[in-house]
Design an enzyme around this catalytic site. Structure first.
Site, PDB file in Angstrom:
ATOM      1  N   LYS A   1      -7.978  47.403   1.324  1.00  0.00           N
ATOM      2  CA  LYS A   1      -7.297  46.735   0.213  1.00  0.00           C
ATOM      3  C   LYS A   1      -7.368  45.224   0.395  1.00  0.00           C
ATOM      4  O   LYS A   1      -7.157  44.706   1.484  1.00  0.00           O
ATOM      5  CB  LYS A   1      -5.828  47.155   0.153  1.00  0.00           C
ATOM      6  CG  LYS A   1      -5.568  48.463  -0.551  1.00  0.00           C
ATOM      7  CD  LYS A   1      -4.067  48.686  -0.701  1.00  0.00           C
ATOM      8  CE  LYS A   1      -3.750  49.923  -1.502  1.00  0.00           C
ATOM      9  NZ  LYS A   1      -2.287  50.122  -1.666  1.00  0.00           N
TER      10      LYS A   1
ATOM     11  N   ARG B   1      -2.726  58.613  -1.123  1.00  0.00           N
ATOM     12  CA  ARG B   1      -2.538  57.274  -0.557  1.00  0.00           C
ATOM     13  C   ARG B   1      -1.248  56.624  -1.033  1.00  0.00           C
ATOM     14  O   ARG B   1      -0.724  55.720  -0.375  1.00  0.00           O
ATOM     15  CB  ARG B   1      -3.744  56.383  -0.870  1.00  0.00           C
ATOM     16  CG  ARG B   1      -3.715  55.045  -0.135  1.00  0.00           C
ATOM     17  CD  ARG B   1      -5.023  54.303  -0.186  1.00  0.00           C
ATOM     18  NE  ARG B   1      -4.924  53.047   0.537  1.00  0.00           N
ATOM     19  CZ  ARG B   1      -5.961  52.250   0.799  1.00  0.00           C
ATOM     20  NH1 ARG B   1      -7.171  52.590   0.402  1.00  0.00           N
ATOM     21  NH2 ARG B   1      -5.777  51.117   1.460  1.00  0.00           N
TER      22      ARG B   1
ATOM     23  N   HIS C   1       8.008  40.935   5.136  1.00  0.00           N
ATOM     24  CA  HIS C   1       7.556  42.152   4.463  1.00  0.00           C
ATOM     25  C   HIS C   1       7.983  43.402   5.219  1.00  0.00           C
ATOM     26  O   HIS C   1       8.511  44.352   4.631  1.00  0.00           O
ATOM     27  CB  HIS C   1       6.036  42.133   4.308  1.00  0.00           C
ATOM     28  CG  HIS C   1       5.479  43.387   3.720  1.00  0.00           C
ATOM     29  ND1 HIS C   1       5.677  43.745   2.399  1.00  0.00           N
ATOM     30  CD2 HIS C   1       4.751  44.393   4.275  1.00  0.00           C
ATOM     31  CE1 HIS C   1       5.083  44.908   2.155  1.00  0.00           C
ATOM     32  NE2 HIS C   1       4.520  45.325   3.277  1.00  0.00           N
TER      33      HIS C   1
ATOM     34  N   HIS D   1       9.713  45.735  -2.172  1.00  0.00           N
ATOM     35  CA  HIS D   1       9.201  44.650  -3.017  1.00  0.00           C
ATOM     36  C   HIS D   1      10.314  44.011  -3.840  1.00  0.00           C
ATOM     37  O   HIS D   1      10.285  42.803  -4.107  1.00  0.00           O
ATOM     38  CB  HIS D   1       8.106  45.182  -3.936  1.00  0.00           C
ATOM     39  CG  HIS D   1       6.813  45.441  -3.227  1.00  0.00           C
ATOM     40  ND1 HIS D   1       5.758  46.096  -3.816  1.00  0.00           N
ATOM     41  CD2 HIS D   1       6.405  45.137  -1.962  1.00  0.00           C
ATOM     42  CE1 HIS D   1       4.756  46.182  -2.955  1.00  0.00           C
ATOM     43  NE2 HIS D   1       5.135  45.616  -1.823  1.00  0.00           N
TER      44      HIS D   1
ATOM     45  N   ARG E   1     -21.652  39.115  -4.842  1.00  0.00           N
ATOM     46  CA  ARG E   1     -21.317  40.518  -5.117  1.00  0.00           C
ATOM     47  C   ARG E   1     -20.974  41.290  -3.844  1.00  0.00           C
ATOM     48  O   ARG E   1     -21.040  42.516  -3.812  1.00  0.00           O
ATOM     49  CB  ARG E   1     -22.439  41.228  -5.887  1.00  0.00           C
ATOM     50  CG  ARG E   1     -22.733  40.629  -7.257  1.00  0.00           C
ATOM     51  CD  ARG E   1     -23.686  41.523  -8.024  1.00  0.00           C
ATOM     52  NE  ARG E   1     -23.958  40.986  -9.355  1.00  0.00           N
ATOM     53  CZ  ARG E   1     -24.992  40.200  -9.641  1.00  0.00           C
ATOM     54  NH1 ARG E   1     -25.851  39.873  -8.681  1.00  0.00           N
ATOM     55  NH2 ARG E   1     -25.172  39.753 -10.869  1.00  0.00           N
TER      56      ARG E   1
ATOM     57  N   HIS F   1       8.203  50.787  -0.063  1.00  0.00           N
ATOM     58  CA  HIS F   1       7.685  49.562  -0.670  1.00  0.00           C
ATOM     59  C   HIS F   1       8.262  49.277  -2.054  1.00  0.00           C
ATOM     60  O   HIS F   1       8.340  48.120  -2.452  1.00  0.00           O
ATOM     61  CB  HIS F   1       6.162  49.619  -0.740  1.00  0.00           C
ATOM     62  CG  HIS F   1       5.495  49.423   0.584  1.00  0.00           C
ATOM     63  ND1 HIS F   1       5.660  50.301   1.638  1.00  0.00           N
ATOM     64  CD2 HIS F   1       4.671  48.441   1.036  1.00  0.00           C
ATOM     65  CE1 HIS F   1       4.949  49.874   2.671  1.00  0.00           C
ATOM     66  NE2 HIS F   1       4.354  48.751   2.336  1.00  0.00           N
TER      67      HIS F   1
ATOM     68  N   GLU G   1       6.363  49.445   9.922  1.00  0.00           N
ATOM     69  CA  GLU G   1       5.217  50.183   9.401  1.00  0.00           C
ATOM     70  C   GLU G   1       4.788  51.281  10.371  1.00  0.00           C
ATOM     71  O   GLU G   1       4.243  52.307   9.957  1.00  0.00           O
ATOM     72  CB  GLU G   1       4.053  49.230   9.135  1.00  0.00           C
ATOM     73  CG  GLU G   1       4.287  48.236   8.003  1.00  0.00           C
ATOM     74  CD  GLU G   1       4.083  48.848   6.620  1.00  0.00           C
ATOM     75  OE1 GLU G   1       3.769  50.056   6.540  1.00  0.00           O
ATOM     76  OE2 GLU G   1       4.230  48.121   5.620  1.00  0.00           O
TER      77      GLU G   1
ATOM     78  N   GLU H   1      -6.364  55.206  -4.012  1.00  0.00           N
ATOM     79  CA  GLU H   1      -4.930  55.358  -4.274  1.00  0.00           C
ATOM     80  C   GLU H   1      -4.642  55.998  -5.628  1.00  0.00           C
ATOM     81  O   GLU H   1      -3.899  55.471  -6.457  1.00  0.00           O
ATOM     82  CB  GLU H   1      -4.225  54.001  -4.175  1.00  0.00           C
ATOM     83  CG  GLU H   1      -2.719  54.119  -3.966  1.00  0.00           C
ATOM     84  CD  GLU H   1      -2.048  52.783  -3.726  1.00  0.00           C
ATOM     85  OE1 GLU H   1      -1.681  52.521  -2.577  1.00  0.00           O
ATOM     86  OE2 GLU H   1      -1.899  52.000  -4.693  1.00  0.00           O
TER      87      GLU H   1
ATOM     88  N   LYS I   1      -3.124  56.614   9.027  1.00  0.00           N
ATOM     89  CA  LYS I   1      -3.500  55.971   7.770  1.00  0.00           C
ATOM     90  C   LYS I   1      -4.950  56.275   7.417  1.00  0.00           C
ATOM     91  O   LYS I   1      -5.273  56.514   6.242  1.00  0.00           O
ATOM     92  CB  LYS I   1      -3.293  54.458   7.850  1.00  0.00           C
ATOM     93  CG  LYS I   1      -3.633  53.782   6.516  1.00  0.00           C
ATOM     94  CD  LYS I   1      -3.179  52.359   6.418  1.00  0.00           C
ATOM     95  CE  LYS I   1      -3.472  51.805   5.024  1.00  0.00           C
ATOM     96  NZ  LYS I   1      -3.030  50.403   4.881  1.00  0.00           N
TER      97      LYS I   1
ATOM     98  N   ASN J   1       3.059  54.016   0.410  1.00  0.00           N
ATOM     99  CA  ASN J   1       3.973  53.054  -0.209  1.00  0.00           C
ATOM    100  C   ASN J   1       5.439  53.391   0.067  1.00  0.00           C
ATOM    101  O   ASN J   1       6.339  52.789  -0.541  1.00  0.00           O
ATOM    102  CB  ASN J   1       3.739  52.999  -1.720  1.00  0.00           C
ATOM    103  CG  ASN J   1       2.378  52.436  -2.070  1.00  0.00           C
ATOM    104  OD1 ASN J   1       1.865  51.557  -1.389  1.00  0.00           O
ATOM    105  ND2 ASN J   1       1.774  52.954  -3.136  1.00  0.00           N
TER     106      ASN J   1
END
Length: 299
Positions: A133, A230, A255, A241, A111, A237, A175, A226, A216, A234
């Site tokens: 994340k 937040r 990326h 993507h 956990r 993105h 980025e 998010e 950030k 993106n």
């Protein structure tokens, strides 16, 4: 892969252990930091061949290996039969994909056990290292299986970036530029004037990384899960993507390169909607061309 570094000397109670996650596809377990460093240098691709949604099976195998090693199973190459306890710490060494896998394993085991991240790429130092994340991809898309799980410590050694291929560094730089485009015009203009110094290393690079991380962190502090602000992170993105999917999630397009292209399209789309001036679009595109953010990807 998991690298046992410290082992327990008695069956109970289990003593804290230090384990390290590095790039997978390595030929054998590494038992010292020196062996890990050698293996990382010899296998720079790491987990890239698992980056696309079609790599789900391989990612799940690697995740199983990671958790198996935490359990201390001989089947997974552990040096003894003592499993990691909740007081154990997992050190994740590598880029964003390695972080996703290693941190997710730390989240799932008992956990959640503490984990420390040592990002070795520019993209990881300014982006994935902040915010907690962690996820793996699925057949339906990217990052669909995961959790928010914060590290207890991030060790960002900027000297590690000197080992990156130029293309990898440029991809991560996209980025960095993103934080300038998210409302920090002064930082964007500073980057426009000093990007060569950032690429060269030294104080300029350290400044760019520090500003990016603070930017950030401020957003994540307001919206960890998010649900609001937040989502600004993106930027680029959505289009990016799509480009990655078209390239088959391969090294044909990294990326960061996809994000760089995506940011340009996002600004063009905003201009068409009348949300920003065309001059802003031209400046973003000019900056991308001057820094050759996408000059190295294969078309």
């Amino acid at each position: 892969m998991i690298v046992p570094r410290l082992t327990a000397s008695s069956n109970w109670p289990p003593r804290p252990r230090t384990l390290t996650v590095g790039p997978t596809n390595l030929p054998a377990l590494c038992h010292t930091s020196e062996e890990l460093a050698t293996s990382v240098s010899a296998h720079p691709q790491g987990l890239r061949n698992c980056a696309g949604p079609q790599g789900l099976g391989r990612l799940l195998e690697h995740l199983q290996d990671a958790i198996g090693a935490l359990l201390g199973s001989e089947a997974f190459g552990s040096v003894d039969d003592h499993h990691a306890s909740r007081a154990s710490r997992l050190y994740v060494v590598g880029g964003g994909i390695v972080q996703d896998l290693g941190a997710f394993a730390a989240y799932l085991y008992k956990r959640g056990i503490p984990w420390v991240f040592v990002p070795t790429t520019l993209l990881a130092q300014v982006d994935s290292s902040v915010g907690g994340k962690t996820a793996i991809n699925a057949s339906k898309g990217k990052n669909l299986i995961g959790a928010f799980y914060q590290p207890i410590l991030v060790i960002a050694d900027t000297a590690l970036l000197d080992t990156l291929p130029e293309r990898e560094f440029r991809a991560g730089y996209a980025e960095v530029v993103k934080y300038g485009l998210l409302g920090d015009r002064e930082f964007f203009e500073w980057l426009d004037a000093n990007w060569r110094d950032v690429f060269a290393g030294g104080p300029a690079r350290e400044h760019a990384i520090a500003v990016s991380c603070r930017a950030k962190a401020a957003i994540v502090a307001r919206d960890e899960r998010e649900t609001g602000d937040r989502m600004l992170l993106n930027l680029g993105h959505t289009f990016g993507h799509a480009f990655e999917a078209a390239a088959g999630y391969s090294d044909q397009l990294l990326h960061g390169e996809a994000v760089g292209l995506g940011m340009s399209l996002a600004f063009e789309f905003s201009a068409r909607r009348g949300l920003i001036a065309k001059a802003e679009v031209d400046r973003v595109i000019a900056d991308r061309k001057s820094t050759r953010l996408n000059s190295s990807h294969r078309t």
